[in-house]
Design an enzyme around this catalytic site. Structure first.
Site, short mmCIF file in Angstrom:
data_model
loop_
_atom_site.label_atom_id
_atom_site.label_comp_id
_atom_site.label_asym_id
_atom_site.label_seq_id
_atom_site.Cartn_x
_atom_site.Cartn_y
_atom_site.Cartn_z
N HIS A 1 68.35 36.66 57.81
CA HIS A 1 67.17 35.70 57.55
C HIS A 1 67.15 34.97 58.80
O HIS A 1 68.33 34.28 58.94
CB HIS A 1 67.28 34.87 56.56
N TYR B 1 64.99 28.13 51.52
CA TYR B 1 65.03 29.49 51.04
C TYR B 1 66.18 30.14 52.11
O TYR B 1 66.86 30.93 51.38
CB TYR B 1 63.71 29.99 51.45
N GLN C 1 70.02 32.16 50.89
CA GLN C 1 70.02 33.59 50.65
C GLN C 1 71.56 34.15 50.90
O GLN C 1 71.84 35.07 50.40
CB GLN C 1 69.18 34.34 52.07
#
Length: 113
Positions: free
Chosen positions: A35, A98, A102
């Site tokens: 990510h 977010y 992860q």
């Protein structure tokens, strides 16, 4: 991707972003994906940057870990696709939160197996 591979991949991605003047704001390396929150210069398309990042990082990782070359083939490390979203519709804090969650979620999922 943990241990030495994760450390090398973080270093490689930071270096490649710097070379293209891409601001890597945040990122996490998970078991089988990454990510990233990055600011790409307007003169560069997202697809152009992703092609560069995935191609060069695979070659650099294969140089450091030749065993992966035998495992996945000479030019295959990353999956073909990627997902991209802009920050415009969601606030920046939500995206950063977010991304940071992860890696932890990935570890919890792995522990359940």
């Amino acid at each position: 991707m943990y241990g030495e591979t994760k450390k090398d991949l973080v270093e490689i991605i930071k270096k490649l972003c710097e070379m293209k003047q891409v601001n890597l704001i945040d990122g996490r390396v998970c078991i089988d994906h990454i990510h990233m929150y990055a600011a790409i210069p307007p003169k560069m398309s997202v697809s152009e940057f992703m092609l560069y990042l995935k191609g060069k990082s695979a070659l650099m990782l294969f140089d450091r870990h030749p065993e992966y070359r035998n495992k996945w083939g000479e030019r295959h490390f990353w999956a073909r696709g990627y997902y991209v979203s802009t920050v415009g519709n969601v606030n920046e804090e939500t995206i950063i939160k977010y991304i940071q969650e992860q890696e932890e979620n990935d570890k919890l999922e792995e522990a359940r197996k």
